[in-house]
Motif scaffolding. Structure first.
Motif, short mmCIF file in Angstrom:
data_model
loop_
_atom_site.label_atom_id
_atom_site.label_comp_id
_atom_site.label_asym_id
_atom_site.label_seq_id
_atom_site.Cartn_x
_atom_site.Cartn_y
_atom_site.Cartn_z
N LEU A 284 81.21 9.06 -26.96
CA LEU A 284 80.75 10.35 -26.45
C LEU A 284 79.77 10.17 -25.29
O LEU A 284 79.79 10.95 -24.33
N LYS A 285 78.95 9.14 -25.38
CA LYS A 285 78.02 8.86 -24.28
C LYS A 285 78.79 8.50 -23.01
O LYS A 285 78.39 8.88 -21.91
N ASP A 286 79.89 7.79 -23.17
CA ASP A 286 80.72 7.43 -22.02
C ASP A 286 81.40 8.66 -21.40
O ASP A 286 81.76 8.64 -20.22
N PHE A 287 81.58 9.73 -22.18
CA PHE A 287 82.18 10.95 -21.67
C PHE A 287 81.19 11.80 -20.85
O PHE A 287 81.61 12.66 -20.08
N LEU A 288 79.91 11.57 -21.02
CA LEU A 288 78.91 12.41 -20.34
C LEU A 288 79.06 12.41 -18.81
O LEU A 288 78.98 13.48 -18.20
N PRO A 289 79.30 11.27 -18.16
CA PRO A 289 79.50 11.32 -16.71
C PRO A 289 80.72 12.16 -16.31
O PRO A 289 80.71 12.81 -15.26
N VAL A 290 81.75 12.16 -17.15
CA VAL A 290 82.93 12.98 -16.86
C VAL A 290 82.54 14.46 -16.92
O VAL A 290 82.90 15.25 -16.03
N LEU A 291 81.78 14.83 -17.95
CA LEU A 291 81.31 16.21 -18.05
C LEU A 291 80.41 16.56 -16.87
O LEU A 291 80.49 17.68 -16.33
N ASP A 292 79.56 15.62 -16.46
CA ASP A 292 78.69 15.85 -15.30
C ASP A 292 79.53 16.10 -14.05
O ASP A 292 79.22 16.98 -13.24
N SER A 293 80.59 15.33 -13.87
CA SER A 293 81.46 15.50 -12.70
C SER A 293 82.14 16.87 -12.73
O SER A 293 82.25 17.54 -11.69
N ILE A 294 82.60 17.27 -13.90
CA ILE A 294 83.23 18.59 -14.01
C ILE A 294 82.21 19.68 -13.71
O ILE A 294 82.51 20.64 -12.97
N ASP A 295 80.99 19.55 -14.23
CA ASP A 295 79.93 20.54 -13.95
C ASP A 295 79.63 20.59 -12.45
O ASP A 295 79.46 21.68 -11.88
N ALA A 296 79.58 19.43 -11.80
CA ALA A 296 79.31 19.40 -10.36
C ALA A 296 80.44 20.07 -9.59
O ALA A 296 80.20 20.81 -8.63
N ALA A 297 81.68 19.83 -10.01
CA ALA A 297 82.83 20.45 -9.35
C ALA A 297 82.80 21.97 -9.54
O ALA A 297 83.11 22.73 -8.61
N ILE A 298 82.40 22.41 -10.71
CA ILE A 298 82.30 23.85 -10.97
C ILE A 298 81.22 24.47 -10.09
O ILE A 298 81.41 25.55 -9.52
N GLN A 299 80.09 23.77 -9.95
CA GLN A 299 79.00 24.27 -9.10
C GLN A 299 79.47 24.39 -7.65
O GLN A 299 79.11 25.34 -6.95
N ALA A 300 80.27 23.45 -7.21
CA ALA A 300 80.72 23.44 -5.82
C ALA A 300 81.79 24.49 -5.56
O ALA A 300 81.80 25.11 -4.50
N GLU A 301 82.69 24.69 -6.51
CA GLU A 301 83.85 25.54 -6.22
C GLU A 301 83.98 26.78 -7.10
O GLU A 301 84.79 27.63 -6.81
N LYS A 302 83.26 26.87 -8.19
CA LYS A 302 83.38 27.99 -9.13
C LYS A 302 84.84 28.23 -9.53
O LYS A 302 85.32 29.34 -9.57
N ASP A 303 85.53 27.14 -9.82
CA ASP A 303 86.95 27.18 -10.17
C ASP A 303 87.09 27.52 -11.66
O ASP A 303 86.60 26.81 -12.53
N ASN A 304 87.81 28.62 -11.95
CA ASN A 304 87.99 29.05 -13.34
C ASN A 304 88.78 28.04 -14.15
O ASN A 304 88.57 27.91 -15.36
N ASN A 305 89.71 27.34 -13.52
CA ASN A 305 90.47 26.31 -14.24
C ASN A 305 89.55 25.18 -14.71
O ASN A 305 89.69 24.69 -15.82
N LEU A 306 88.64 24.78 -13.84
CA LEU A 306 87.69 23.73 -14.22
C LEU A 306 86.77 24.21 -15.34
O LEU A 306 86.43 23.44 -16.25
N ILE A 307 86.38 25.47 -15.28
CA ILE A 307 85.52 26.02 -16.34
C ILE A 307 86.26 25.98 -17.67
O ILE A 307 85.70 25.59 -18.70
N ARG A 308 87.54 26.37 -17.67
CA ARG A 308 88.34 26.33 -18.91
C ARG A 308 88.48 24.90 -19.42
O ARG A 308 88.38 24.64 -20.62
N ILE A 309 88.73 23.97 -18.50
CA ILE A 309 88.87 22.56 -18.91
C ILE A 309 87.56 22.05 -19.52
O ILE A 309 87.56 21.41 -20.57
N ARG A 310 86.45 22.36 -18.86
CA ARG A 310 85.15 21.94 -19.40
C ARG A 310 84.91 22.56 -20.77
O ARG A 310 84.49 21.88 -21.70
N ASP A 311 85.19 23.85 -20.90
CA ASP A 311 84.98 24.52 -22.19
C ASP A 311 85.87 23.93 -23.29
O ASP A 311 85.43 23.76 -24.43
N GLN A 312 87.11 23.61 -22.94
CA GLN A 312 88.01 22.97 -23.91
C GLN A 312 87.46 21.61 -24.32
O GLN A 312 87.45 21.25 -25.51
#
Length: 175
Positions: free
Chosen positions: A83-111
Motif C-alpha cells: 500500500l505504501k508503494d501505491f501512494l506515489p501512484v495516488l499522488d500522480s493521479i491527484d496531481a493529474a486531477i488538479q491539472a486537468e479536472k478530468d472526471n475519468n481520473l476522479i472516478r479512477i482515483r475513487d475506485q
C-alpha cells in the motif's frame, strides 16, 4: 458359687478384655488421627494442584490471546509495504486531477481508494481541519485564515488500520 458382678469384673480374663479394648481404642484413635492427617494433606495437595493448574491455564489462555492479536496485526499490516508503494501512484493521479479536472481520473482515483480502503487504507482529512502533529506535517505557514487550522494540503496523507501510514504535508495558518 458364682462370682458377684464386681468380682466378675475383676477376673483376669475380664481385666485383659478391658485392657485389650483400651489398646484397640487407642490404636483406632491413632488410625483415625492418621487418616484425618492424610486426608487433610490430600486436600491441601489438591488445592495446590488446582491453583497451579488454574495459573497454567490462565498463562496459556493469555499466550493464545497475545498470539491471536499478533497474527491479527500481521494480517492487517501485511499489505503495508504494498500500500505504501501505491501512494506515489495516488499522488500522480491527484496531481493529474488538479491539472486537468478530468472526471475519468476522479472516478479512477475513487475506485482505487475504494479498493484500497477494504485493506484498511484511508485518506487523512486535512484542509479546513485543526492542525494535528500526529496526522499533519507542516511544510509551510500562511497568515491568511484562522490560527492553527490547515489552510492547504500539499500532499495527502493516509492511515492504515488506524495507524498513520504517511502524514499529510500541509500549510498551516500561523499568526
Amino acid at each position: 458359687m458364682q462370682p458377684t458382678p464386681s468380682e466378675y469384673a475383676r477376673t483376669p480374663v475380664r481385666i485383659e478384655m478391658q485392657r485389650s479394648k483400651e489398646r484397640n481404642s487407642m490404636v483406632y484413635k491413632e488410625m483415625y488421627n492418621d487418616a484425618q492427617r492424610k486426608y487433610s494433606e490430600a486436600l491441601d495437595r489438591i488445592s495446590k494442584l488446582t491453583d497451579a493448574y488454574l495459573r497454567e491455564k490462565a498463562e496459556v489462555e493469555n499466550f493464545i490471546k497475545i498470539k491471536d492479536r499478533e497474527v491479527e496485526m500481521s494480517k492487517k499490516n501485511a499489505n503495508e509495504k504494498l500500500l505504501k508503494d501505491f501512494l506515489p501512484v495516488l499522488d500522480s493521479i491527484d496531481a493529474a486531477i488538479q491539472a486537468e479536472k478530468d472526471n475519468n481520473l476522479i472516478r479512477i482515483r475513487d475506485q482505487m481508494l475504494g479498493v484500497l480502503s477494504r485493506y484498511g487504507l484511508k485518506p487523512i482529512k486535512a484542509e479546513g481541519s485543526k492542525f494535528d502533529p500526529y496526522l499533519h506535517e507542516v511544510v509551510g505557514v500562511t497568515a491568511d485564515g484562522e490560527d492553527g487550522m490547515v489552510k492547504y494540503e500539499v500532499q495527502r496523507g493516509y492511515t492504515l488500520n488506524d495507524g498513520v501510514l504517511r502524514t499529510s504535508k500541509v500549510i498551516v495558518v500561523k499568526r
